[in-house]
Design a protein around this motif. Structure first.
Motif, PDB file in Angstrom:
ATOM      1  N   ALA A 234      -6.265  -0.628  -1.387  1.00  0.00           N
ATOM      2  CA  ALA A 234      -6.912  -0.591  -0.011  1.00  0.00           C
ATOM      3  C   ALA A 234      -8.046  -1.576   0.048  1.00  0.00           C
ATOM      4  O   ALA A 234      -7.975  -2.735   0.457  1.00  0.00           O
TER       5      ALA A 234
ATOM      6  N   SER B  74       0.834  -1.333  -0.009  1.00  0.00           N
ATOM      7  CA  SER B  74      -0.003  -0.056  -0.096  1.00  0.00           C
ATOM      8  C   SER B  74       0.585   1.174   0.025  1.00  0.00           C
ATOM      9  O   SER B  74       0.604   2.447  -0.851  1.00  0.00           O
TER      10      SER B  74
ATOM     11  N   LYS C 246      -8.160  -5.506  -1.462  1.00  0.00           N
ATOM     12  CA  LYS C 246      -6.919  -6.040  -0.697  1.00  0.00           C
ATOM     13  C   LYS C 246      -7.520  -6.145   0.659  1.00  0.00           C
ATOM     14  O   LYS C 246      -6.858  -7.220   1.422  1.00  0.00           O
ATOM     15  N   ALA C 247      -7.873  -5.315   1.554  1.00  0.00           N
ATOM     16  CA  ALA C 247      -8.105  -5.063   2.841  1.00  0.00           C
ATOM     17  C   ALA C 247      -9.005  -6.449   3.339  1.00  0.00           C
ATOM     18  O   ALA C 247      -8.811  -7.206   4.074  1.00  0.00           O
TER      19      ALA C 247
ATOM     20  N   ILE D  28      -4.796  -1.047   8.992  1.00  0.00           N
ATOM     21  CA  ILE D  28      -5.207  -2.599   8.990  1.00  0.00           C
ATOM     22  C   ILE D  28      -4.298  -3.510   8.851  1.00  0.00           C
ATOM     23  O   ILE D  28      -4.110  -4.607   9.502  1.00  0.00           O
ATOM     24  N   ALA D  29      -3.174  -3.190   8.123  1.00  0.00           N
ATOM     25  CA  ALA D  29      -1.735  -4.039   7.665  1.00  0.00           C
ATOM     26  C   ALA D  29      -1.021  -4.165   9.274  1.00  0.00           C
ATOM     27  O   ALA D  29      -0.728  -5.331   9.422  1.00  0.00           O
TER      28      ALA D  29
ATOM     29  N   LYS E 202     -15.985  -6.842   1.360  1.00  0.00           N
ATOM     30  CA  LYS E 202     -14.610  -6.079   0.857  1.00  0.00           C
ATOM     31  C   LYS E 202     -13.828  -6.763  -0.317  1.00  0.00           C
ATOM     32  O   LYS E 202     -13.317  -6.332  -1.033  1.00  0.00           O
TER      33      LYS E 202
ATOM     34  N   TYR F 101     -10.534  -1.017   9.742  1.00  0.00           N
ATOM     35  CA  TYR F 101     -11.503  -1.551   8.725  1.00  0.00           C
ATOM     36  C   TYR F 101     -12.829  -0.760   8.489  1.00  0.00           C
ATOM     37  O   TYR F 101     -13.122  -0.322   7.427  1.00  0.00           O
TER      38      TYR F 101
ATOM     39  N   LEU G 142     -11.826   2.789   7.050  1.00  0.00           N
ATOM     40  CA  LEU G 142     -11.757   2.723   5.546  1.00  0.00           C
ATOM     41  C   LEU G 142     -13.066   2.757   4.659  1.00  0.00           C
ATOM     42  O   LEU G 142     -12.888   3.479   4.016  1.00  0.00           O
TER      43      LEU G 142
ATOM     44  N   THR H 145      -5.553   1.837   5.657  1.00  0.00           N
ATOM     45  CA  THR H 145      -5.242   0.613   5.038  1.00  0.00           C
ATOM     46  C   THR H 145      -3.816   0.256   5.866  1.00  0.00           C
ATOM     47  O   THR H 145      -3.703  -0.757   6.093  1.00  0.00           O
TER      48      THR H 145
END
Length: 502
Positions: free
Chosen positions: A251, A88, A254-255, A126-127, A223, A139, A142, A123
């Motif tokens: 974002a 990201s 992929k999240a 989240i990572a 998502k 999450y 986002l 994002t």
């Protein structure tokens, strides 16, 4: 606070601080806004690169505090999280450059770039989340920060698409919340990596754990655009091209996929998931989504909608890889998380270039565009071949390891799915390449471009062209140089060997 903790918080905070400053700046301060955006993107990339090196050496990057008794806010950089953070952060740089050129002269850029920065910060959160509670916070953030980007143009179509996006995203968030609360009631605050906690529960808890797993996957599957939860994604293509890139490669989608990986590996554990029979369900959902997305892509005449259904199909390769229960499948799924991001961001950049320079939105308007816009069309060709899975692109590496993972897992029928999917990918991408390079178009006196502009001294603005060419080069190099240290494949192998294998 240690230096490593400071680096971790600075990486997360860089885009948050910039987002606030952008909202405080007057709309006319475009140069300052551009400088802030680029500086923050580069600072974040450098900080994440430092963390990548540190994590590869076994250093710890963590931060936590107690929210209420029994519930902690936790950040932690591990091999899996920093891989997603690296993707990201890298793509944020090029998406920012592209967005600057794409939105030049358009209204409401302050609002766009403010929420854009919030979205990237979400994002990264989240990572780097260290438990499900922290994951859920970012999450949901986002979802809320992406909505203004989807409706940015303010048209009726954009507002309708935004309403659908918000409806899907918030519904999925509620289901995810129910699953997380149910798990918290059962075992308390569970940090990622403490997978032995659930495995040690007695057999009488297994039905409950299966039900919670389903809730978590459904919540995340919205998502990740798993069928039948994918309906918002094609509608959201009304958004500007940089937003589409953000949704598909950096974002949102992929999240969701990343969250599924977290649940399988770091909450339930891959072996316990297999014992509960949960992986078979994931394999079935991934297979259906891969084939359904490709078949629907065939029927699309709008370029961005075809790419959207391609995303529906391609992201499920990640889910398929982790469901194969074996190191090669794990490597395939993890590597594809990065490969698909590099490739899909390129394709959406190209779609935006065609729309901005020539007014092209439909596939049948692309005849001869390869001669009018050779750089963009070369990048699109590399991206399309990557999606099909031809060597030496990154997509080939993903499918090669998926195939080997399927054989390792004793599931040779998955090879049939991969072959069918690749044929379908060819059926909806090769006709586009034929139109680009071989069919006569306006340059040969046949027809006319829908709305041709001359936006720069090259085939289009430099802000649009160079990010497109660079990300296309990355997707090619990720395949050709897959064996080098710190390549997506190499890092995926590190995850498989360091954290997920006995």
């Amino acid at each position: 606070m240690t230096l490593n903790t400071g680096i971790l918080l600075a990486a997360l905070g860089s885009s948050l601080v910039v987002a606030v400053i952008i909202f405080l700046l007057p709309e006319r301060q475009s140069r300052v806004r551009i400088a802030l955006n680029l500086a923050a993107a580069l600072v974040k990339l450098v900080l994440v690169a430092v963390i990548v090196v540190g994590v590869s050496r076994g250093e710890e990057y963590a931060f936590s505090f107690t929210v209420i008794e029994g519930l902690e806010f936790q950040l932690r950089a591990d091999s899996l999280g920093i891989m997603f953070a690296g993707l990201s952060s890298l793509l944020w740089v090029f998406t920012t450059l592209y967005a600057i050129g794409y939105l030049e002269g358009s209204p409401h850029r302050k609002r766009f770039f403010g929420f854009f920065s919030f979205c990237v910060a979400s994002t990264l959160g989240i990572a780097l989340a260290g438990n499900l509670f922290t994951f859920l916070l970012f999450y949901e953030l986002l979802s809320l920060t992406t909505y203004p980007l989807v409706v940015h143009r303010g048209t009726h179509k954009a507002m309708t698409a935004g309403a659908a996006y918000l409806r899907y995203a918030l519904s999925g968030g509620v289901v995810l919340l129910i699953g997380i609360v149910a798990l918290h009631v059962l075992v308390g605050d569970l940090a990622f990596g403490e997978r032995e906690v659930l495995a040690e529960l007695g057999a009488e808890y297994h039905p409950q754990l299966i039900a919670i797993f389903v809730l978590l996957i459904v919540g995340l599957g919205v998502k990740a655009a798993l069928v039948p939860l994918h309906g918002w994604l094609p509608q959201a293509m009304v958004a500007p091209a940089p937003v589409s890139s953000l949704l598909h490669a950096v974002a949102v989608v992929k999240a969701g996929a990343f969250g599924i990986v977290r649940v399988v590996y770091d909450v339930y554990g891959i072996e316990f998931s297999y014992e509960l029979g949960l992986l078979a369900g994931l394999t079935a959902v991934a297979t259906i989504t891969i084939l359904y997305g490709s078949i629907r892509a065939l029927a699309q005449t709008d370029l961005k909608r075809r790419l959207a259904f391609s995303t529906v199909s391609q992201v499920s390769y990640i889910v398929l890889g982790i469901s194969l229960f074996g190191p090669l499948g794990t490597i395939a799924g993890m590597a594809h998380l990065l490969h698909q991001g590099l490739t899909k961001v390129t394709l959406f950049f190209c779609a935006g270039n065609y729309a901005e320079e020539l007014g092209i939105h439909r596939i049948d308007e692309l005849d001869g565009a390869g001669r009018r816009m050779p750089g963009t069309s070369l990048a699109f060709t590399i991206g399309a071949l990557g999606m099909i899975g031809l060597p030496p692109t990154a997509g080939f590496i993903s499918k090669w390891y998926l195939g080997m993972g399927a054989m390792e897992a004793g599931m040779p029928w998955v090879l049939g799915v991969l072959v069918a999917s690749s044929l379908l990918n060819s059926a909806y991408f090769l006709p586009i390449l034929y139109r680009l390079w071989f069919k006569p178009g306006p340059e040969e006196g046949v027809g006319r471009w829908p709305q041709e502009d001359f936006l720069g001294r090259f085939e289009t603005r430099s802000w649009l062209l160079w990010p497109t060419l660079i990300t296309a080069s990355f997707s090619l190099l990720a395949g050709a140089l897959a064996g080098l240290p710190f390549s997506p494949l190499n890092w995926a192998a590190l995850i498989a060997t360091r954290e997920y294998l006995p």
